[in-house]
Design an enzyme around this catalytic site. Structure first.
Site, short mmCIF file in Angstrom:
data_model
loop_
_atom_site.label_atom_id
_atom_site.label_comp_id
_atom_site.label_asym_id
_atom_site.label_seq_id
_atom_site.Cartn_x
_atom_site.Cartn_y
_atom_site.Cartn_z
N GLU A 31 0.14 17.19 6.06
CA GLU A 31 0.61 16.07 5.25
C GLU A 31 2.01 15.65 5.68
O GLU A 31 2.89 16.50 5.86
CB GLU A 31 0.63 16.49 3.77
CG GLU A 31 0.10 15.45 2.84
CD GLU A 31 -1.38 15.13 3.04
OE1 GLU A 31 -1.68 14.06 3.59
OE2 GLU A 31 -2.24 15.94 2.65
N ASP A 34 1.85 12.97 10.33
CA ASP A 34 1.35 11.92 11.23
C ASP A 34 2.48 11.08 11.83
O ASP A 34 2.53 10.88 13.04
CB ASP A 34 0.29 11.03 10.54
CG ASP A 34 0.77 10.37 9.26
OD1 ASP A 34 1.83 10.77 8.73
OD2 ASP A 34 0.08 9.45 8.78
N GLY A 127 -8.22 3.27 -4.05
CA GLY A 127 -6.89 3.68 -4.47
C GLY A 127 -6.79 5.10 -5.00
O GLY A 127 -5.77 5.48 -5.59
N SER A 133 -9.76 1.96 2.33
CA SER A 133 -9.32 0.96 3.32
C SER A 133 -9.88 1.29 4.70
O SER A 133 -10.41 0.41 5.39
CB SER A 133 -7.80 0.84 3.35
OG SER A 133 -7.19 2.09 3.59
N ASP A 177 -6.54 8.00 9.00
CA ASP A 177 -7.70 7.64 8.18
C ASP A 177 -8.80 7.01 9.02
O ASP A 177 -9.98 7.32 8.86
CB ASP A 177 -7.28 6.65 7.09
CG ASP A 177 -6.24 7.24 6.14
OD1 ASP A 177 -5.92 8.43 6.30
OD2 ASP A 177 -5.76 6.49 5.28
N TYR A 229 8.46 7.55 -0.19
CA TYR A 229 7.88 7.63 1.16
C TYR A 229 8.91 7.21 2.20
O TYR A 229 9.12 7.88 3.21
CB TYR A 229 6.64 6.71 1.21
CG TYR A 229 5.90 6.71 2.53
CD1 TYR A 229 5.06 7.76 2.88
CD2 TYR A 229 6.01 5.63 3.40
CE1 TYR A 229 4.37 7.74 4.08
CE2 TYR A 229 5.33 5.60 4.60
CZ TYR A 229 4.50 6.65 4.93
OH TYR A 229 3.82 6.63 6.12
P1 ADP Z 1 -7.20 3.68 -0.46
O1 ADP Z 1 -7.41 3.42 1.00
O2 ADP Z 1 -6.48 4.97 -0.70
O3 ADP Z 1 -8.44 3.59 -1.28
P2 ADP Z 1 -5.58 1.35 -0.13
O4 ADP Z 1 -4.58 0.68 -1.00
O5 ADP Z 1 -5.16 1.79 1.22
O6 ADP Z 1 -6.21 2.53 -0.98
O7 ADP Z 1 -6.81 0.35 0.10
C1 ADP Z 1 -7.47 -0.20 -1.02
C2 ADP Z 1 -7.68 -1.69 -0.79
O8 ADP Z 1 -8.64 -1.88 0.26
C3 ADP Z 1 -8.29 -2.37 -1.99
O9 ADP Z 1 -7.28 -2.75 -2.92
C4 ADP Z 1 -8.95 -3.57 -1.34
O10 ADP Z 1 -8.00 -4.58 -1.05
C5 ADP Z 1 -9.47 -3.00 -0.03
N1 ADP Z 1 -10.85 -2.50 -0.16
C6 ADP Z 1 -11.26 -1.22 -0.08
N2 ADP Z 1 -12.61 -1.14 -0.24
C7 ADP Z 1 -13.05 -2.39 -0.43
C8 ADP Z 1 -14.35 -2.98 -0.67
N3 ADP Z 1 -15.46 -2.24 -0.73
N4 ADP Z 1 -14.41 -4.32 -0.81
C9 ADP Z 1 -13.30 -5.07 -0.75
N5 ADP Z 1 -12.08 -4.59 -0.54
C10 ADP Z 1 -11.93 -3.26 -0.38
MG MG Z 2 -5.82 3.29 2.43
#
Ligand code: ADP
Ligand code: MG
Length: 387
Positions: A31, A34, A127, A133, A177, A229
């Site tokens: 952790e 990276d 999230g 993402s 990731d 961060y």
């Molecule tokens: P994490 O990657 O930890 O879940 P992030 O903030 O990096 O959180 O990414 C989440 C964002 O990615 C969401 O707010 C959205 O904008 C986008 N996202 C993720 N999955 C989807 C999905 N299935 N459809 C549309 N947007 C998505």
């Molecule tokens: Mg993410």
């Protein structure tokens, strides 16, 4: 749950040309290493984002998601002017898939590719630190690579995802990731050197050892996580500069005595976390190969202690989750992800999963914390074509 194919049908009235998917991930250990050019050890999980894709007879790209069913459509030729300068004109979620298309087309002939419709559905919690993402990026990159016949390898597709996230979305993240989501394999994790991007797939052996990986999502998201961060990154850069190395990756535990003499206490402890964490990743890989997964528990525990005491990115909910899981018989446990909230992971005997869950729920209730979300994840296959 609406599938990607059903959503695609709602959008176009037709069946898709194909369906691709890519998973979220959990970081087993490594952790804040990276961005210090160090080592990480994530695995892809059995929660995936799927995309149903159809070809269009014009040169446009349209995206829609169960996450936000309002379709977003642009001309492929306009991607180049939208990103990164005018990205604010695109609703945030759509920047992920459109950003991947933009990243892939930067090294391709836009006139040679077909227009596409993309419909996304996902069971990766958004999230929660499981990288939804990277899952949407990986699904998009795999699908477009196939239908546009770009011939990119998996590392190149991971890099396209990272470029999209950094420049099209505007989130300054590393490539861990995306590499986990692209390269994942069942019951294995990805040993990644963040400097060379060399990646080794290492067997975890959880299934044979009858172990489960339990995720305890605390639901906590601290407001100062962004500032925290930035402060940690700055401390790491300061530490590397004082030691005269390009990155903390270039230090070994034996260098820490000299570091302690040269630095203030806070900078030193930030450096000590990163240097010892790199070593713990190497030790985890080695221990898995020689002794199997039951022997890595103390490394997970030590990683947590280092993040709590030296890097100071844990919160009371994460400490309680880790301590309670250990007391209830977990083989090892640690917070995972950037810190200041998010999830903890615990490696637990299959027979004890329920017991650990109940113990953590009770401890959270007794402490007056909101109920955590507790579930198991299995190390799983990376991006693939499903239909
Ligand atoms: P994490 O990657 O930890 O879940 P992030 O903030 O990096 O959180 O990414 C989440 C964002 O990615 C969401 O707010 C959205 O904008 C986008 N996202 C993720 N999955 C989807 C999905 N299935 N459809 C549309 N947007 C998505
Ligand atoms: Mg993410």
């Amino acid at each position: 749950m609406t599938t990607a194919t059903a959503l695609f049908h709602d959008l176009t009235g037709a069946a898709p040309h194909g369906v691709w998917s890519s998973p979220g991930r959990v970081n087993l250990i490594g952790e804040h290493t990276d961005y210090n050019d160090g080592f990480v050890f994530p695995f892809a999980i059995d929660h995936r984002t799927s995309v149903a894709l159809g070809l269009r007879d014009d040169a446009r790209i349209r995206v829609v998601s169960t996450f936000d069913p309002v379709p977003v459509e642009v001309a492929l030729a306009d991607l180049d002017t939208l990103f990164p300068a005018r990205r604010d004109e695109i609703v945030e979620w759509a920047r992920y898939p459109l950003g991947v298309a933009w990243a892939l087309l930067r090294d391709a002939d836009v006139d040679a590719v077909s227009g596409v419709d993309l419909a996304f559905a996902s069971d990766v919690p958004v999230g929660a630190g499981l990288s939804s993402s990277a899952a949407i990026e990986g699904a998009t990159a795999s699908a477009l690579n196939d239908v546009w016949q770009l011939g990119r390898d998996r590392v190149a597709l991971a890099q396209a995802g990272r470029l999209a996230e950094n420049d099209a979305v505007g989130a300054p993240t590393g490539i861990m990731d995306q590499m986990a989501s692209m390269l994942g394999r069942a019951d294995a994790a990805i040993f990644l050197d963040c400097r060379s991007l060399e990646a080794d797939v290492v067997d975890l052996g959880f299934a044979a050892a009858e172990l489960e990986l339990v995720v305890i999502d605390t639901g906590v998201k601290h407001a100062h996580s962004t500032g925290g961060y930035g402060e940690r990154r700055a401390a790491c850069e300061r530490g590397a500069e004082i030691m005269g190395v390009a990155a903390l990756r270039d230090l070994a535990p034996a260098d820490l005595a000299r570091a302690e003499e040269l630095m203030d206490d806070v900078t030193f402890r930030r450096v000590r976390h990163v240097v010892t964490e790199d070593q713990r990743v190497l030790d985890t890989v080695e221990t898995l190969r020689r002794e199997g997964p039951r022997a890595i528990g103390h490394l997970l525990d030590a990683s947590h202690a280092s993040m709590r005491d030296d890097f100071e990115i844990s919160v009371p909910e994460l400490d309680l989750a880790v301590d309670t899981a250990r007391a209830a018989g977990a083989v090892g446990a640690r917070m995972t992800g950037g810190g200041f909230g998010g999830a903890a992971i615990a490696l637990v005997d299959q027979a004890r999963v329920a017991e650990v869950g109940v113990a953590v729920e009770r401890a959270f209730a007794a402490a007056g914390f909101a109920a955590p979300h507790i579930f198991t994840v299995r190390p799983s296959e990376g991006a693939r074509r499903d239909a």
